[in-house]
Design a protein around this motif. Sequence first.
Motif, PDB file in Angstrom:
ATOM      1  N   LEU A 171      17.621  -3.654  -1.965  1.00 29.32           N
ATOM      2  CA  LEU A 171      17.784  -4.841  -1.128  1.00 29.32           C
ATOM      3  C   LEU A 171      17.308  -4.572   0.299  1.00 29.32           C
ATOM      4  O   LEU A 171      16.721  -5.436   0.943  1.00 29.32           O
ATOM      5  N   THR A 172      17.578  -3.368   0.786  1.00 21.52           N
ATOM      6  CA  THR A 172      17.097  -2.998   2.115  1.00 21.52           C
ATOM      7  C   THR A 172      15.573  -2.950   2.132  1.00 21.52           C
ATOM      8  O   THR A 172      14.938  -3.381   3.106  1.00 21.52           O
ATOM      9  N   ALA A 173      14.990  -2.436   1.051  1.00 20.48           N
ATOM     10  CA  ALA A 173      13.522  -2.385   0.964  1.00 20.48           C
ATOM     11  C   ALA A 173      12.942  -3.792   1.022  1.00 20.48           C
ATOM     12  O   ALA A 173      11.943  -4.037   1.710  1.00 20.48           O
ATOM     13  N   ILE A 174      13.563  -4.739   0.317  1.00 22.10           N
ATOM     14  CA  ILE A 174      13.086  -6.118   0.325  1.00 22.10           C
ATOM     15  C   ILE A 174      13.258  -6.734   1.713  1.00 22.10           C
ATOM     16  O   ILE A 174      12.394  -7.479   2.187  1.00 22.10           O
ATOM     17  N   GLU A 175      14.364  -6.421   2.375  1.00 17.61           N
ATOM     18  CA  GLU A 175      14.595  -6.942   3.726  1.00 17.61           C
ATOM     19  C   GLU A 175      13.474  -6.534   4.666  1.00 17.61           C
ATOM     20  O   GLU A 175      13.052  -7.300   5.538  1.00 17.61           O
ATOM     21  N   GLU A 176      13.002  -5.292   4.501  1.00 12.37           N
ATOM     22  CA  GLU A 176      11.943  -4.798   5.364  1.00 12.37           C
ATOM     23  C   GLU A 176      10.640  -5.572   5.175  1.00 12.37           C
ATOM     24  O   GLU A 176       9.785  -5.588   6.067  1.00 12.37           O
ATOM     25  N   LEU A 177      10.498  -6.222   4.032  1.00 15.00           N
ATOM     26  CA  LEU A 177       9.285  -6.991   3.768  1.00 15.00           C
ATOM     27  C   LEU A 177       9.385  -8.425   4.265  1.00 15.00           C
ATOM     28  O   LEU A 177       8.387  -9.145   4.312  1.00 15.00           O
ATOM     29  N   GLN A 178      10.586  -8.846   4.633  1.00  9.43           N
ATOM     30  CA  GLN A 178      10.807 -10.236   5.016  1.00  9.43           C
ATOM     31  C   GLN A 178      10.738 -10.391   6.538  1.00  9.43           C
ATOM     32  O   GLN A 178      11.487  -9.757   7.269  1.00  9.43           O
ATOM     33  N   ALA A 179       9.874 -11.248   6.968  1.00  9.06           N
ATOM     34  CA  ALA A 179       9.704 -11.453   8.405  1.00  9.06           C
ATOM     35  C   ALA A 179      10.941 -12.059   9.047  1.00  9.06           C
ATOM     36  O   ALA A 179      11.223 -11.846  10.227  1.00  9.06           O
ATOM     37  N   ASP A 180      11.723 -12.821   8.281  1.00  5.46           N
ATOM     38  CA  ASP A 180      12.890 -13.496   8.838  1.00  5.46           C
ATOM     39  C   ASP A 180      14.176 -12.704   8.607  1.00  5.46           C
ATOM     40  O   ASP A 180      15.267 -13.239   8.602  1.00  5.46           O
ATOM     41  N   SER A 181      14.019 -11.397   8.439  1.00  2.00           N
ATOM     42  CA  SER A 181      15.188 -10.560   8.204  1.00  2.00           C
ATOM     43  C   SER A 181      16.191 -10.691   9.345  1.00  2.00           C
ATOM     44  O   SER A 181      15.826 -10.740  10.521  1.00  2.00           O
ATOM     45  N   GLU A 182      17.478 -10.710   8.996  1.00  2.00           N
ATOM     46  CA  GLU A 182      18.519 -10.838  10.014  1.00  2.00           C
ATOM     47  C   GLU A 182      18.773  -9.515  10.717  1.00  2.00           C
ATOM     48  O   GLU A 182      19.575  -9.453  11.651  1.00  2.00           O
ATOM     49  N   LYS A 183      18.105  -8.469  10.290  1.00  2.00           N
ATOM     50  CA  LYS A 183      18.329  -7.182  10.921  1.00  2.00           C
ATOM     51  C   LYS A 183      18.026  -7.225  12.408  1.00  2.00           C
ATOM     52  O   LYS A 183      18.689  -6.564  13.210  1.00  2.00           O
ATOM     53  N   GLY A 184      17.026  -8.032  12.799  1.00  2.00           N
ATOM     54  CA  GLY A 184      16.718  -8.165  14.218  1.00  2.00           C
ATOM     55  C   GLY A 184      17.890  -8.744  14.996  1.00  2.00           C
ATOM     56  O   GLY A 184      18.219  -8.281  16.096  1.00  2.00           O
ATOM     57  N   LEU A 185      18.524  -9.765  14.418  1.00  2.00           N
ATOM     58  CA  LEU A 185      19.699 -10.360  15.051  1.00  2.00           C
ATOM     59  C   LEU A 185      20.835  -9.353  15.134  1.00  2.00           C
ATOM     60  O   LEU A 185      21.500  -9.232  16.169  1.00  2.00           O
ATOM     61  N   ASP A 244       0.836  -1.193   0.000  1.00  2.00           N
ATOM     62  CA  ASP A 244       0.000   0.000   0.000  1.00  2.00           C
ATOM     63  C   ASP A 244       0.875   1.248   0.000  1.00  2.00           C
ATOM     64  O   ASP A 244       2.057   1.219   0.352  1.00  2.00           O
ATOM     65  N   GLU A 245       0.289   2.360  -0.375  1.00  2.00           N
ATOM     66  CA  GLU A 245       1.020   3.604  -0.573  1.00  2.00           C
ATOM     67  C   GLU A 245       1.780   4.049   0.679  1.00  2.00           C
ATOM     68  O   GLU A 245       2.965   4.407   0.606  1.00  2.00           O
ATOM     69  N   ASP A 246       1.125   4.030   1.836  1.00  2.00           N
ATOM     70  CA  ASP A 246       1.767   4.505   3.068  1.00  2.00           C
ATOM     71  C   ASP A 246       2.953   3.633   3.450  1.00  2.00           C
ATOM     72  O   ASP A 246       4.017   4.141   3.816  1.00  2.00           O
ATOM     73  N   SER A 247       2.789   2.314   3.378  1.00  2.00           N
ATOM     74  CA  SER A 247       3.879   1.402   3.722  1.00  2.00           C
ATOM     75  C   SER A 247       5.030   1.543   2.728  1.00  2.00           C
ATOM     76  O   SER A 247       6.205   1.530   3.109  1.00  2.00           O
ATOM     77  N   ALA A 248       4.684   1.687   1.454  1.00  2.00           N
ATOM     78  CA  ALA A 248       5.717   1.842   0.425  1.00  2.00           C
ATOM     79  C   ALA A 248       6.520   3.114   0.647  1.00  2.00           C
ATOM     80  O   ALA A 248       7.747   3.126   0.468  1.00  2.00           O
ATOM     81  N   LEU A 249       5.849   4.171   1.055  1.00  2.00           N
ATOM     82  CA  LEU A 249       6.535   5.442   1.321  1.00  2.00           C
ATOM     83  C   LEU A 249       7.496   5.308   2.488  1.00  2.00           C
ATOM     84  O   LEU A 249       8.643   5.761   2.433  1.00  2.00           O
ATOM     85  N   ARG A 250       7.055   4.645   3.547  1.00  2.06           N
ATOM     86  CA  ARG A 250       7.901   4.473   4.736  1.00  2.06           C
ATOM     87  C   ARG A 250       9.109   3.590   4.418  1.00  2.06           C
ATOM     88  O   ARG A 250      10.245   3.921   4.769  1.00  2.06           O
ATOM     89  N   ILE A 251       8.866   2.488   3.728  1.00  4.25           N
ATOM     90  CA  ILE A 251       9.953   1.553   3.421  1.00  4.25           C
ATOM     91  C   ILE A 251      10.948   2.174   2.447  1.00  4.25           C
ATOM     92  O   ILE A 251      12.165   1.998   2.603  1.00  4.25           O
ATOM     93  N   SER A 252      10.457   2.912   1.458  1.00  4.02           N
ATOM     94  CA  SER A 252      11.367   3.528   0.482  1.00  4.02           C
ATOM     95  C   SER A 252      12.276   4.545   1.149  1.00  4.02           C
ATOM     96  O   SER A 252      13.457   4.661   0.803  1.00  4.02           O
ATOM     97  N   ARG A 253      11.742   5.264   2.120  1.00  2.00           N
ATOM     98  CA  ARG A 253      12.569   6.238   2.840  1.00  2.00           C
ATOM     99  C   ARG A 253      13.604   5.526   3.698  1.00  2.00           C
ATOM    100  O   ARG A 253      14.764   5.917   3.755  1.00  2.00           O
ATOM    101  N   LEU A 254      13.192   4.444   4.349  1.00  2.33           N
ATOM    102  CA  LEU A 254      14.101   3.673   5.184  1.00  2.33           C
ATOM    103  C   LEU A 254      15.181   2.998   4.334  1.00  2.33           C
ATOM    104  O   LEU A 254      16.336   2.873   4.760  1.00  2.33           O
TER     105      LEU A 254
END
Length: 380
Positions: free
Chosen positions: A246-260, A230-240
Amino acid sequence: MQFSEVIGQQEAKERLMQMVREDRLPHALMLCGPLGSGKLALAIAFGCYLLNPNHPNSPNSPTLPPQENPMLEKLEHPDLHFTYPTIKLPSMKSDYKPVSDDFAKEWHELVMQSPYFTMEEWMAAMGGENQQAIITAGESDDLVRKLSLKSSQGGYKVSIIWLPERMNTECANKLLKLIEEPPQQTVFIMVSEEPEKLLETIRSRVQRIDIRKTDNDSIRQALIERRGIDEDSALRISRLANGNWLTAIEELQADSEKGLFLDMYKSLMRLAYQRKIKDLRKWSEQMAAMGREKQRRWLTYFLRMSRESFVFNFKEEELNYMTAEEEAFAGNFARFINESNILPFSDLANLAIRDIGQNANAKIVFFDFALQTIVLLLQK
């Protein structure tokens, strides 16, 4: 693959096509730019553009649109050659020098899935997360053999070299000779993230094109059109994402290693602040247990989080690019990253990245890293 599949990068696309239109295409190009900017995707799209007899600027009258060339659609054109870092499998003989063709199936599957991927994903595809991937001298010999053959279609031969900075010395010297005396109608397209690691003699013989970060609006649009966000989520993720698909895709993945990575960052800073040496030794052993590519990835994350924590102190929301979890931690921690230690922290991480890349003992590297962090946190 077509230019339309590359996210953003309109300026780079136009520059490449203009070279063809004006008949001033060099025999060796090097696309340089940050991770996630789409350099490989751009290189493949341009390679397909050169190999397609029906592209709009072909001297022949086009009768078929580019997407109707099945060999290029499947990236199976006989004049399109890929070179990339490889590993040595246990099944290979000790004196064998791996070549790209040894992993052609894995490479083709990964690229067809998406030309946007990391070295870590490529290592996983090869089954060697704990090794260092390089381009061997065997690869340069193989490339000489392939490019010495005549073009099967009577046009260009395109050699795409992904991460040429990972060539060993013997391979680099052989490739230099090949670039100095290129086979007829051969175009080399190198895709580099660390061009400074290449031989100066190679860099001086290629035309460098710097690829910028992907603009946020193109990432936002791609998230909506390709991922159904959706537009709002896309705007937030694109800014992040800050220009990194690749970072944008990571934000969509529940198993992202960023948490670790965040947990390891928080543990380091808390234990260093409390000066718990024994626990920091355990922390360094945890880090050492990761594969070297993952260790380097965490160090890159360390650089980003330290920078974001420093900027957080200025209370300018538009300057920060953190997740909600990262920002929650920065709320209490950011004051410890200041003008006195932000540059030393950066130097410390870059030194560790270099040491890990040179196969230094990871336990020693990260334990020293942890002890240095104690000292730097005391600087005000």
